[in-house]
Scaffold this active site. Structure first.
Site, PDB file in Angstrom:
ATOM      1  N   PHE A   1       0.958  -1.387   0.065  1.00  0.00           N
ATOM      2  CA  PHE A   1      -0.071   0.686  -0.191  1.00  0.00           C
ATOM      3  C   PHE A   1       1.282   0.915   0.002  1.00  0.00           C
ATOM      4  O   PHE A   1       1.671   2.214   0.825  1.00  0.00           O
ATOM      5  CB  PHE A   1      -0.752   0.259   1.259  1.00  0.00           C
ATOM      6  CG  PHE A   1      -1.760  -1.230   1.082  1.00  0.00           C
ATOM      7  CD1 PHE A   1      -1.372  -2.008   2.448  1.00  0.00           C
ATOM      8  CD2 PHE A   1      -2.515  -2.183   0.307  1.00  0.00           C
ATOM      9  CE1 PHE A   1      -1.920  -3.020   2.684  1.00  0.00           C
ATOM     10  CE2 PHE A   1      -2.680  -3.260   1.040  1.00  0.00           C
ATOM     11  CZ  PHE A   1      -2.988  -4.205   1.800  1.00  0.00           C
TER      12      PHE A   1
ATOM     13  N   ASP B   1       4.119  -6.605   3.385  1.00  0.00           N
ATOM     14  CA  ASP B   1       3.536  -4.780   3.959  1.00  0.00           C
ATOM     15  C   ASP B   1       3.872  -4.616   4.867  1.00  0.00           C
ATOM     16  O   ASP B   1       4.337  -3.743   6.042  1.00  0.00           O
ATOM     17  CB  ASP B   1       2.494  -4.265   2.987  1.00  0.00           C
ATOM     18  CG  ASP B   1       2.145  -3.269   3.041  1.00  0.00           C
ATOM     19  OD1 ASP B   1       1.453  -2.554   4.386  1.00  0.00           O
ATOM     20  OD2 ASP B   1       2.025  -2.017   2.345  1.00  0.00           O
TER      21      ASP B   1
ATOM     22  N   ASP C   1       1.675   3.948   0.842  1.00  0.00           N
ATOM     23  CA  ASP C   1       1.871   5.897   1.715  1.00  0.00           C
ATOM     24  C   ASP C   1       2.891   5.939   2.200  1.00  0.00           C
ATOM     25  O   ASP C   1       4.022   6.311   0.868  1.00  0.00           O
ATOM     26  CB  ASP C   1       1.615   5.060   3.301  1.00  0.00           C
ATOM     27  CG  ASP C   1       2.985   3.473   3.594  1.00  0.00           C
ATOM     28  OD1 ASP C   1       3.622   3.935   5.134  1.00  0.00           O
ATOM     29  OD2 ASP C   1       3.492   3.938   3.195  1.00  0.00           O
TER      30      ASP C   1
HETATM   31  N1  LIG Z   1       1.541   0.930   3.650  1.00  0.00           N
HETATM   32  C1  LIG Z   1       0.631   0.669   5.153  1.00  0.00           C
HETATM   33  N2  LIG Z   1       0.475   2.102   5.225  1.00  0.00           N
HETATM   34  C2  LIG Z   1      -0.567   1.986   6.007  1.00  0.00           C
HETATM   35  C3  LIG Z   1      -0.821   0.817   6.613  1.00  0.00           C
HETATM   36  C4  LIG Z   1      -2.027   1.512   8.010  1.00  0.00           C
HETATM   37  C5  LIG Z   1      -2.503   1.014   9.197  1.00  0.00           C
HETATM   38  N3  LIG Z   1      -2.508  -0.803   9.025  1.00  0.00           N
HETATM   39  C6  LIG Z   1      -2.506  -1.119   9.991  1.00  0.00           C
HETATM   40  C7  LIG Z   1      -4.413  -2.054   9.912  1.00  0.00           C
HETATM   41  C8  LIG Z   1      -4.374  -3.621   9.817  1.00  0.00           C
HETATM   42  C9  LIG Z   1      -3.127  -3.931  10.854  1.00  0.00           C
HETATM   43  O1  LIG Z   1      -3.547  -3.674  12.283  1.00  0.00           O
HETATM   44  C10 LIG Z   1      -2.000  -2.799  10.363  1.00  0.00           C
HETATM   45  O2  LIG Z   1      -1.340  -2.171  11.565  1.00  0.00           O
HETATM   46  C11 LIG Z   1      -1.610   3.308   7.711  1.00  0.00           C
HETATM   47  N4  LIG Z   1      -0.918   3.377   6.328  1.00  0.00           N
HETATM   48  C12 LIG Z   1      -0.534   4.609   6.171  1.00  0.00           C
HETATM   49  O3  LIG Z   1       0.876   4.964   7.067  1.00  0.00           O
HETATM   50  C13 LIG Z   1       0.688   5.703   7.568  1.00  0.00           C
HETATM   51  C14 LIG Z   1       0.396   6.267   8.565  1.00  0.00           C
HETATM   52  O4  LIG Z   1       1.736   6.700   9.627  1.00  0.00           O
HETATM   53  P1  LIG Z   1       1.603   7.023  10.376  1.00  0.00           P
HETATM   54  O5  LIG Z   1       1.538   9.125  10.530  1.00  0.00           O
HETATM   55  O6  LIG Z   1       3.190   6.553  11.818  1.00  0.00           O
HETATM   56  O7  LIG Z   1      -0.149   6.700  10.936  1.00  0.00           O
HETATM   57  C15 LIG Z   1      -0.283   6.743   6.540  1.00  0.00           C
HETATM   58  O8  LIG Z   1       0.269   7.471   4.857  1.00  0.00           O
HETATM   59  C16 LIG Z   1      -1.574   5.957   6.494  1.00  0.00           C
HETATM   60  O9  LIG Z   1      -2.719   5.556   5.041  1.00  0.00           O
HETATM   61  C17 LIG Z   1      -0.708  -0.119   7.027  1.00  0.00           C
HETATM   62  O10 LIG Z   1      -1.236  -1.270   7.376  1.00  0.00           O
HETATM   63  N5  LIG Z   1       0.209  -0.266   5.668  1.00  0.00           N
END
Ligand SMILES: Nc1nc2c(c(CN[C@H]3C=C[C@H](O)[C@@H]3O)cn2[C@@H]2O[C@H](COP(=O)(O)O)[C@@H](O)[C@H]2O)c(=O)[nH]1
Length: 327
Positions: A228, A302, A230
């Site tokens: 994803f 991811d 991000d």
């Molecule tokens: N590639 C990727 N990006 C992810 C996630 C998630 C949430 N995943 C949870 C959902 C189910 C599981 O329990 C995972 O733990 C958020 N994001 C992205 O990160 C950024 C936020 O960063 P910060 O500002 O530090 O919170 C923002 O762009 C957000 O859209 C992911 O899984 N993969």
């Protein structure tokens, strides 16, 4: 073919193709095959098995009752799952936890009728945040779009949208792109349309995780999801020396200079990140594929990389900053 019609081909392979086009043409970044080899080498059989085990979805943080309300909750979360960084203390956990509290306090808070009428203040309440959240008006408009379309096409329930995909990740992403313009995460790179579909794909990943791959979370083609795109994972891949930034780009990112949405720098970071994780997955396949070792899907790689980034964010150099509704 219009961009929208092109998504009907197969949105997931469209993202993979876009990433490869960008990786080959990128001028501000390079993907290091040595870095990928080293990362693959560093993953022990034990770690690979753990990553490939029933998903590490955080059922404490998220509302997760294995029923249709979980599908509604995750659609709202992933409609808002972007651009927390302008508010330094705000992060994804606040969003996930805030919407869970709203739902617990008022079981109707995420109904299609309520979403179709929500305003900026309503979004702030969903976050449980003391002040307006970044891009608040845009977030409210995205939720109104969700509420309106769910009411028009899916009886008000995200679960009906998910059921219509009939166990296909690709079909669900296509349905989301067709139903909700706010999820159409595409851009033009050197005159060519490229697609990332980050929030549509993460919705599939979250359903798969929350429902442990069964019921509303069953996706027979879950392996087709890309990572994803991000702003957290590119920073992790840079620290792992899988992504190399040009000196000019490094100066901007380390100086927390905002990168223009849809600009070459931003698109090359997003495209090279997706390509790098695809290459890591392929490298693991080449190394372990014949041993019968169960390997993690890209969505699990991811999550592994994202969790590393969450934990190490104070130690790592800054992530890139772009004001966007897409990630
Ligand atoms: N590639 C990727 N990006 C992810 C996630 C998630 C949430 N995943 C949870 C959902 C189910 C599981 O329990 C995972 O733990 C958020 N994001 C992205 O990160 C950024 C936020 O960063 P910060 O500002 O530090 O919170 C923002 O762009 C957000 O859209 C992911 O899984 N993969």
């Amino acid at each position: 073919m219009t961009s929208h019609a092109a998504a009907f081909a197969d949105p997931l392979s469209r993202v993979r193709k876009s990433a490869e086009v960008i990786r080959r043409a990128a001028r501000q970044l390079a993907v290091s095959t040595e870095g990928i080899e080293r990362a693959a080498q560093s993953l022990s059989i034990q770690t690979l098995s753990r990553l490939a085990s029933p998903t590490a979805f955080d059922t404490e943080l998220h509302y997760c009752d294995k029923g249709p309300l979980t599908a509604q909750y995750l659609l709202v979360v992933d409609a808002l799952n972007f651009c927390f960084w302008p508010e330094p203390q705000l992060n994804y956990e606040h969003l996930a936890a805030g919407v869970k509290v709203a739902l617990r306090e008022d079981a109707q808070s995420l109904s299609a009728d309520r979403l179709a009428e929500i305003d900026g203040h309503g979004v702030q309440t969903l976050f449980g945040w003391p002040s307006p959240v970044p891009l608040q008006a845009k977030r409210a408009a995205l939720l109104r779009e969700i509420g309106t379309v769910l009411r028009q096409k899916y009886g008000g329930h995200a679960a009906n949208l998910v059921r219509q995909a009939d166990g296909s990740a690709s079909a669900l992403v296509r349905l989301m792109l067709d139903s909700f313009p706010g999820f159409r995460d595409t851009a033009v790179y050197r005159g060519q349309e490229v697609a990332f579909y980050k929030r549509a794909q993460i919705y599939v990943g979250d359903l798969w995780g929350a429902f442990q791959g069964t019921g509303l979370g069953r996706f027979d083609d879950i392996a087709q999801l890309t990572m994803f795109a991000d702003y957290r994972v590119p920073a992790v891949l840079r620290e792992m020396e899988i992504l190399h930034y040009s000196p000019a780009l490094a100066t901007k990112v380390d100086g927390q200079v905002v990168l223009e949405e849809g600009g070459e720098e931003e698109l090359e970071i997003r495209g090279c990140t997706i390509a790098a994780v695809e290459m890591l997955r392929q490298c693991l396949e080449d190394k372990h594929g014949k041993t019968g070792q169960q390997l993690p899907h890209t969505v699990q790689l991811d999550w592994w990389l994202w969790e590393i980034g969450e934990e190490a964010q104070q130690r790592h150099r800054p992530h890139h900053r772009t004001l966007t509704q897409f990630y």
